[in-house]
Design an enzyme around this catalytic site. Structure first.
Site, PDB file in Angstrom:
ATOM      1  N   TYR A 146     -28.925-101.395   5.629  1.00 12.13           N
ATOM      2  CA  TYR A 146     -28.491-102.758   5.909  1.00 12.13           C
ATOM      3  C   TYR A 146     -28.201-103.048   7.379  1.00 12.13           C
ATOM      4  CZ  TYR A 146     -28.553-103.219   0.922  1.00 12.13           C
ATOM      5  OH  TYR A 146     -28.982-103.256  -0.378  1.00 12.13           O
ATOM      6  N   PHE A 430     -17.637-105.416  -5.064  1.00  8.12           N
ATOM      7  CA  PHE A 430     -18.336-106.468  -5.830  1.00  8.12           C
ATOM      8  C   PHE A 430     -19.803-106.098  -5.968  1.00  8.12           C
ATOM      9  CE2 PHE A 430     -17.859-107.651  -1.374  1.00  8.12           C
ATOM     10  CZ  PHE A 430     -19.168-107.833  -0.972  1.00  8.12           C
TER      11      PHE A 430
END
Length: 430
Positions: A146, A430
């Protein structure tokens, strides 16, 4: 071949979930000892594909969730890649900011290395900006992926162990409150109230999604046993602290007698000390393990032997990426007033950020506007994203080549304006 990158329709959600690694039983996390996992072994992700019933249940629930924003890649009508963002609020210095949490990302093995993830990421960035979310965050399942999209670590978490025989606390005033073991129903009522107070004061903490604590249960979890709940009440009877813990069974003597704290929050030092005081001296145990904890846990300074608390795992937690630089920077406050002119070096999909900005922070009034003046420094977007919450060292980032100063004292001024104490932390993913 026709390729589409778009939100899936309701009737395509089953295929959407089928493309995700955690649903199809393929690896969905690095095979490493995870700092949020309290067990002695690497975190065991789902290894078997989800059933058709599970897929239908997930698809139906997410259709009704307005905070969930799925995106998918379709090739000739077949779903070959999937991702999503979830709308959160994240606590930043001086307030909160709207944030797009990137989650559940995957491209099926036969269609990787074709740019589909990049296209989905750009679509999610565009959607977040349209919703007024000036930053995106994620927990990176693989550390090398990322950074290529402008994300960079902004918070850390640790797993630590403490031998019970070394767990003596320094003397303190008597606790005017009380401790109580409660059931899951009482814990489900207490957690939202405690977390709301924590979130208002802890930089990096997230708003919980509806039903976040609904899964708390008194039922056993295999050999791990049931989750237990300990609350602290102040002298007026109000809950001001809570902990979730379990006592997993082990087939080997070296792991027997371990107490694992899965979550603990307190609204004040008295409740914090009282909760830990019971949990680190629990009868018939020998080791306490706490995972997903802040890197600067205050308990260490309450022990007669601070060295006894041993960090056994540490990892990055939230990775941040500023999508709208001026809006994100004016969402937060700055402990040290000042002015900073900086040029952003951003080759990660948002060329509008590639300009020189003037950040002026004077108490509650903060502005960030383009400027033609000579910059004090040049900073990569990933480095600016890392320092945004205040937990990363500007000096270390400069030493690594992510920040280049052009005027004397520029790095120190950046550090003083952005740094926060204590370090930012978020208690759940999450």
């Amino acid at each position: 071949m026709v390729t589409e990158v778009r939100p899936p329709r309701n009737d395509e959600m089953f295929a959407y979930y089928s493309a995700l690694p955690f649903a199809n039983g393929l690896p969905n996390w690095e095979p490493a000892d995870a700092a949020w996992h309290g067990g002695p072994e690497p975190w065991p992700p789902q290894r078997t594909p989800a059933s058709a019933e599970q897929l239908r249940k997930w698809a139906a629930s997410d259709i009704e969730d307005e905070s969930f924003h799925p995106i998918a890649t379709f090739v000739d009508g077949r779903c070959v890649g999937a991702s999503a963002t979830i709308s959160f609020e994240v606590t930043v210095p001086g307030g909160t900011a709207r944030m797009a949490g990137v989650t559940a990302t995957g491209v099926i093995a036969t269609h990787r290395r074709r740019g589909y993830l990049r296209q989905m990421m750009q679509s999610m960035f565009d959607g977040a900006l349209e919703r007024g979310e000036p930053l995106a965050m994620l927990s990176a399942s693989e550390g090398g992926i990322y950074g290529g999209f402008g994300f960079s670590p902004a918070t850390y978490r640790t797993r630590w162990e403490l031998a019970r025989h070394e767990a003596a606390l320094l003397p303190a005033e008597p606790d005017p409150g009380s401790l109580e073991l409660v059931d899951a129903a009482q814990a489900r009522q207490a957690w939202p109230r405690v977390h709301a107070h924590i979130r208002a004061h802890r930089i990096g903490e997230l708003s919980p999604l509806p039903g976040h604590w609904d899964g708390l249960s008194d039922d056993p979890d295999g050999t791990n046993g049931p989750l237990r709940y300990l609350i602290h009440r102040d002298r007026l009877g109000n809950v001001d602290g809570i902990a979730n813990f379990r006592l997993p069974w082990s087939p080997t003597a070296d792991r027997a007698g371990t107490l694992v704290i899965e979550a603990l929050e307190a609204l004040n030092p008295v409740a914090y000390r009282s909760l830990w005081g019971l949990l680190i001296d629990f009868d018939l145990t020998k080791t306490v393990v706490a995972a997903g904890r802040p890197r600067d846990e205050p308990l260490r300074w309450m022990l007669t032997n601070p060295r006894a608390m041993r960090i056994t795992r540490q990892s990055d937690n939230l990775w941040a990426r500023l999508l709208d630089v001026p809006r994100a920077l004016t969402c937060r406050s700055y402990p040290t007033p000042g002015e900073l002119r900086f040029t952003i070096d951003d080759d990660h999909m948002c060329p509008a950020n590639n300009r020189t900005w003037l950040l002026r922070a004077d108490g509650p009034a903060t502005t960030c506007v383009p400027t033609d003046e000579r910059p004090d420094l040049t900073i990569t977007l990933s480095a600016l994203s890392s320092v945004y919450l205040g937990g990363m060292s500007a000096s270390h980032l400069a030493y690594a080549g992510h920040i280049t100063p052009h005027t004397d004292g520029a790095i120190g001024r950046l550090a003083r304006m952005f740094r926060t104490d204590p370090e930012p932390h978020n208690s759940f993913g999450f």
